[in-house]
Structures are given as C-alpha cells and as structure tokens.
Design a protein around this motif. Sequence first.
Motif: not given
Length: 308
Positions: A47, A51, A69-74, A76-77
């Motif tokens: 993440c 970023t 940005s979507r990759h960061v979200s994945d 983090a999940r």
Amino acid sequence: MTVVYPRKLQSSMGSLSARDVMKQVIRDRDVHLITLNRYRYSEQRSCKDLTNLIEQLDGKPAELVKDLSRHVSDEARHAMWLTDLLVDLGSSVATPPGMSYIEEFERLLDQEQVSPESLDDFVISSLAAINVTEKRGCEYFSGHIHALKQAPQTEENIQIRETLERILPEEAGHVRWGNRWLSQMADKSPEHRAKVEHAKQKYAAIEQAAFESGMDITLGAELRRVGNLLDIANTLPAWQRPQYLIERLPQSLLSPDLQRTRIDVMQRAWNRDPQAFVERFVPMFLSGLTQDRNAKKPQPKATSAASN
C-alpha cells in the motif's frame, strides 16, 4: 512477448517449488504463523509503495493512476484480512523477523536510472517490477492453499486456507492487469517492445535475488548473493554495471541482516529442541557449502554415438 515466471528455489535439497516449500512450512505452527505475518507485512507495505508510485506519476497517465488506486484498495483489504486472521489465531502482527523480501528487492533496484521525467520508461519499469512480485505472490499463495488441502483439516488450517482463497483471485487479477499494461506499452513501437522485454528480464533477476536472499541463510549464502547480483548487473548496459556493483557489493558480502537472521533462527531452533538443533539444523546450515561445491562440479561431457 516473452512470458517470464518466477524460478524455483535452489537449495541444498535440490530445486524446490512453492508447493515443496509450503508443505514443509505448514508442519511447524510457529514457522507457519511467521509466514502468514510476512504475507500481512508485504500486503501492508505494498500500500505504501503503490501510493508512493502514484505520487511520483503525478496524475499521468490518469488511467494508470486510477488502476493503481484500486490496487492499493485491494492490498489494504488483503492486509486487513491477514491481520484479522493472525489476531484471531493469537499470533503476533509485529514486523516479522528475518530478511525482508521487500527491502532487499528495493535495495537491488537501480532507481536512479529511471525517473518520472522519462514517463514511458518509468511506467514500464514500475509495471515490470510490480508484475514480477505479484507473480511470486500468486505462486506461493497457490502452493500454500494446495499444502493446506493436503494437511489435516483442523479448524485453524481451514480458517487459514479460506483467507488465502479470498486473496488469491485478486492477486491473479493483478498479474493479468500488469500483463495487459505491459502489452499495451509494448504495442506502442518496436523500441517500446524492446524496453518491455528488457525490463521483464531485469526485474525477474532482481526478484529472484531478493526472494532467495530471504530463504537462504545457510553457510555460503553471501557468495550466492554475489552471484545473483552479477546476474542482475548483466541485464544492465555495460557502462552502468560498475557503479551498480560497487554500490551493492559490500551489502551483499557483509549483510548485517543476514547475520542477525542466522542468530535469531539458531536461537529459536536451540531453545525449541537442542537435540534437533545438532542433528538437523547444523547439517542443514553446513549444507550450503555442499551446494556451492556441487554447483561448481564440471558436468560430464556427453559422448556422441559416433565415438563409441
């Protein structure tokens, strides 16, 4: 385009696949939990690194920034799921012990050679670096799941497997995403295609070196790390190689992290079972020298049928 896959781990026990490694890992609960914590740490660290990449891109190309940005979200999940899992299992979520795969990967990068000013080159290098690490992650998540399916179906093993099964499809999606982006960059021109192919080979060598550095603590590991460093240098233009080697050779030969990891592992092994330490760990540690000798043995020349 050339398809580049992570290579197997070369050890004193031979060439080991992810399934081979994970089959051994899940037999020891402490090692198993440390491995899961390493996954958590890697997802969490991703993440931060993604970023940082988004900030370096500074909005261009917008579609890539959107995808990242979507990759960061994945990621983090995934870190959240793994953190929840480890806490539920009563395990540590502190920084995992041992050599850091991510930090070694970053140490081996030649970041000064590519900058956001040359946007296409920067994008190609960044995508190739992400892609090769995601492939390794998929390989080991898959091997881990396979090993758990073969293991006793305890409540804990099922809980771990189900968590990894939630993560793996998204990681595989990241690999496909990276492949698509690299293909798009390669299609821009023959020059771009050559740059993509070169980046894939270079970052595959860097990733392999980083991966092996975290797995190999046996005697002689320093020399094998130097060998991997030379493999990376050989992917660089000739004029860049001396500086690259000069900057990284001392750390490869005299790695404080490697020595600390050795001491930590030895202490853990001794405290757990002194007899097993002498009977198993010491021979395993010394086997690194055997590995080097075997690698240096000349192979017998094939004799042609005509000479018989």
